[in-house]
Scaffold this active site. Structure first.
Site, PDB file in Angstrom:
ATOM      1  N   PHE A  24     -30.230 -19.375 117.524  1.00  0.00           N
ATOM      2  CA  PHE A  24     -29.626 -18.721 117.082  1.00  0.00           C
ATOM      3  C   PHE A  24     -28.383 -18.958 115.951  1.00  0.00           C
ATOM      4  CE2 PHE A  24     -26.224 -17.970 120.157  1.00  0.00           C
ATOM      5  CZ  PHE A  24     -25.241 -17.570 120.143  1.00  0.00           C
ATOM      6  N   LYS A  63     -40.917 -20.211 114.519  1.00  0.00           N
ATOM      7  CA  LYS A  63     -40.502 -19.376 114.951  1.00  0.00           C
ATOM      8  C   LYS A  63     -38.893 -19.125 115.226  1.00  0.00           C
ATOM      9  CE  LYS A  63     -39.111 -17.202 118.692  1.00  0.00           C
ATOM     10  NZ  LYS A  63     -38.364 -16.795 118.541  1.00  0.00           N
ATOM     11  N   GLU A 105     -34.414 -14.385 116.694  1.00  0.00           N
ATOM     12  CA  GLU A 105     -34.670 -13.039 116.275  1.00  0.00           C
ATOM     13  C   GLU A 105     -33.382 -12.714 116.344  1.00  0.00           C
ATOM     14  OE1 GLU A 105     -35.161 -14.463 119.392  1.00  0.00           O
ATOM     15  OE2 GLU A 105     -34.506 -13.337 121.128  1.00  0.00           O
ATOM     16  N   SER A 158     -30.908 -23.457 124.826  1.00  0.00           N
ATOM     17  CA  SER A 158     -30.258 -24.109 125.794  1.00  0.00           C
ATOM     18  C   SER A 158     -32.018 -24.667 126.767  1.00  0.00           C
ATOM     19  CB  SER A 158     -30.361 -21.818 126.073  1.00  0.00           C
ATOM     20  OG  SER A 158     -31.720 -21.806 126.791  1.00  0.00           O
ATOM     21  N   CYS A 160     -24.164 -26.254 119.637  1.00  0.00           N
ATOM     22  CA  CYS A 160     -24.302 -27.629 120.435  1.00  0.00           C
ATOM     23  C   CYS A 160     -23.263 -28.996 120.661  1.00  0.00           C
ATOM     24  CB  CYS A 160     -25.442 -27.764 120.249  1.00  0.00           C
ATOM     25  SG  CYS A 160     -25.444 -28.974 119.172  1.00  0.00           S
ATOM     26  N   GLU A 211     -21.915 -24.845 129.583  1.00  0.00           N
ATOM     27  CA  GLU A 211     -22.031 -24.488 128.507  1.00  0.00           C
ATOM     28  C   GLU A 211     -21.017 -23.062 128.290  1.00  0.00           C
ATOM     29  OE1 GLU A 211     -25.484 -25.003 126.552  1.00  0.00           O
ATOM     30  OE2 GLU A 211     -24.219 -25.759 124.371  1.00  0.00           O
TER      31      GLU A 211
END
Ligand code: NAD
Length: 497
Positions: free
Chosen positions: A150, A174, A177, A227, A282, A382
């Site tokens: 995301f 993909k 969402e 992740s 990240c 994290e």
């Protein structure tokens, strides 16, 4: 009626037949922007079938023609920059400046894709034996898939499909969402740029869609960014099913501050890298290692962090927007509480800030802990929020050992005016991306993103030269051409060359 996010299959934007749908919400207001389908495996199948059908013709399309599609796409992205950035801010929460950066860093990959002519060149060796030549050609794999997180809904899809498609593959994307609207605009622009139907397809969803991608026999390679937990699952499941998989994963990035660094510049860089995008990068610096006299900088770091303005991303002057959703907010607040319980000193507490006009927003302000120890959860995990851990050491060697003891290897940065210290650091640090007075050293697309250790699975990185190798199969041809007149009647019984 809330708008629905469509699928892109065989060049058409179509409504999903999914029975489960999720809401896409503006994280600053909770306004529902759209509903996104959780595609069942059957819809993944349709997208893969479209990609498979498009492959033979696209593979045979000339390099120049493929490259021109991406020249047009880069122009269309520039033309629609503000619309893309605004949509991105509304669904993801980051500031408009950050959203433009998100699009721009992806746009650079599209620009790079245009040089596929030289990127995909093979190799040739003449006379490997008498009259024999060997050459290597890089051929596309077939249908490739991309699963994206995301936090960069423009940049990361653009790391993937332009390089995959320009090298002759077809693709099933993909997107996350949580913010699928920006990737859909990019997909639409790619259609307008002339990508033939079926070359790029887009599906939506979560675990079921991702598992269907991992299992599909017609998908040859998967690029994943997200992740550690999900990426490890995708890497394992995709590999078991015979696919190439590359997975760029989570991180815990350290900035190391030597006392000879330019203090003002370094601390500005630190607060930007720790708290920008609400820490949801990240490559965020989530740990600052203060060396020697730099230990005394804590108060200045806190003072700078306090100047950052928390607000909805589209409001002018905002430095930090909201977190992506309510669960992320609850998790970050819980980790801050755990840091206090485990004995770290809370120098700045960003929990429950008042943001005028946005009482429903998922906001956490800059949060700073000192006295952080490696065993604490705020260090081990994290956090993916605007939380900075301060650690103190005496020497550069100790700082390097501290960073290297952390399992993650995504990014790190050293702040110093000493070339010798920088040389030692870049040589001895066991992290894939190193900044020298550069807080977030994400390489431009002529290189590749090179996170390492627990931040990555697979050997080849996304975009750049590495991804050309990822998305292509090298075929070597060893050829001998007979000169009919010279060899007439000769019989060659040797097998080895
Ligand atoms: P995530 O792992 O939750 O989601 C990534 C993708 O996996 C999404 O498309 C999501 O729909 C899908 N997914 C989620 N749960 C799943 C499940 N149970 N089974 C199968 N698929 C599932 O990651 P996120 O929260 O969207 O993104 C944040 C993470 O991504 C952070 O850890 C961050 O460090 C990492 N990240 C890494 C890089 C990098 O280059 N190393 C870049 C950006 C983000």
């Amino acid at each position: 009626m809330t708008a629905t996010v469509k699928l892109l299959i065989a060049g058409k934007f179509v409504e999903s037949a999914a029975s489960e749908w999720r809401e896409v919400r503006n994280p600053a207001t909770q306004e529902v922007l759209a509903r996104v389908p959780m595609c069942p495996a059957a819809e993944i199948d349709q997208a893969v079938a479209a990609a498979k059908a498009a492959f033979p013709a696209w593979r045979a399309t000339s390099i120049a023609e493929r490259s021109r599609v991406f020249m047009r796409l880069q122009a269309l992205i520039r033309e629609h920059m503000e619309m893309l950035a605004s949509t991105l801010t509304h669904e993801q929460g980051k500031t408009l400046a950050d959203a433009r950066g998100d699009v721009f860093r992806g746009l650079e990959v599209v620009e790079h894709a245009c040089s596929v002519g030289s990127l995909q060149m093979g190799e040739f060796a003449e006379n490997v034996a008498g009259g024999v030549d060997t050459y290597a050609i890089r051929q596309p794999l077939g249908v490739c898939a991309g699963i994206t997180p995301f936090n960069f809904p423009a940049m990361i899809p653009l790391w993937m499909f332009p390089m995959a498609c320009v090298t002759g593959n077809t693709f099933v994307l993909k997107p996350s969402e949580q913010d699928p609207m920006t990737p859909m605009i990019l997909a639409e622009l790619a259609q307008r740029a002339g990508l033939p139907p079926g070359v790029l397809n887009v599906v939506h969803g979560g675990a079921e869609a991702v598992n269907a991608i991992c299992d599909h026999p017609d998908i040859k390679a998967i690029s994943f960014v997200g992740s550690v937990g999900v990426g490890t699952h995708v890497y394992r499941r995709g590999s078991e099913n015979g696919k190439r998989v590359q997975a760029m994963l989570g991180a815990k990035n350290h900035g190391v501050f030597l006392p000879d660094a330019n203090k003002e510049q370094s601390l500005n860089a630190l607060v930007g890298a720790a708290f920008g995008a609400a820490g949801q990068r990240c490559m965020a610096i989530s740990v600052a290692v203060l060396v020697g006299q730099a230990r005394e900088w804590t108060a200045d770091i806190v003072a700078k962090a306090k100047t950052l303005k928390l607000n909805a991303g589209h409001e002018p002057g905002t430095d930090i927007g909201p977190l992506i959703n309510g669960q992320a907010l609850a998790r970050v607040e819980q980790l801050i509480g755990q840091g206090v319980e485990e004995g770290a000193k809370l120098e700045l507490d960003g929990r429950k800030p008042q943001v005028a006009g946005y009482p429903q927003g998922n906001f956490v302000g800059p949060t700073i802990f000192s006295g952080v120890k490696p065993a604490m959860h705020i260090y081990r995990e994290e956090v993916f929020g605007p939380v900075l851990c301060l650690v103190e050491v005496d020497t550069l060697a100790e700082a390097i050992a501290f960073v290297n003891a952390n399992p993650y290897g995504n990014g790190t940065a050293l702040f110093t005016q000493s070339g010798a210290a920088a040389r030692t650091f870049q040589h001895d640090i066991d992290v894939g991306q190193v900044g020298i007075n550069v807080p977030i050293p994400v390489p431009v697309p002529f290189f590749s993103f090179t996170g390492s250790r627990a931040s990555k699975l697979g050997d080849l990185g996304p975009y750049g030269k590495e991804v050309v190798r990822f998305y292509t199969q090298t075929k070597t041809v060893t050829a001998r051409w007979f000169d009919d007149e010279a060899v007439a009647g000769a019989v060659n019984t040797t097998i080895a060359l």
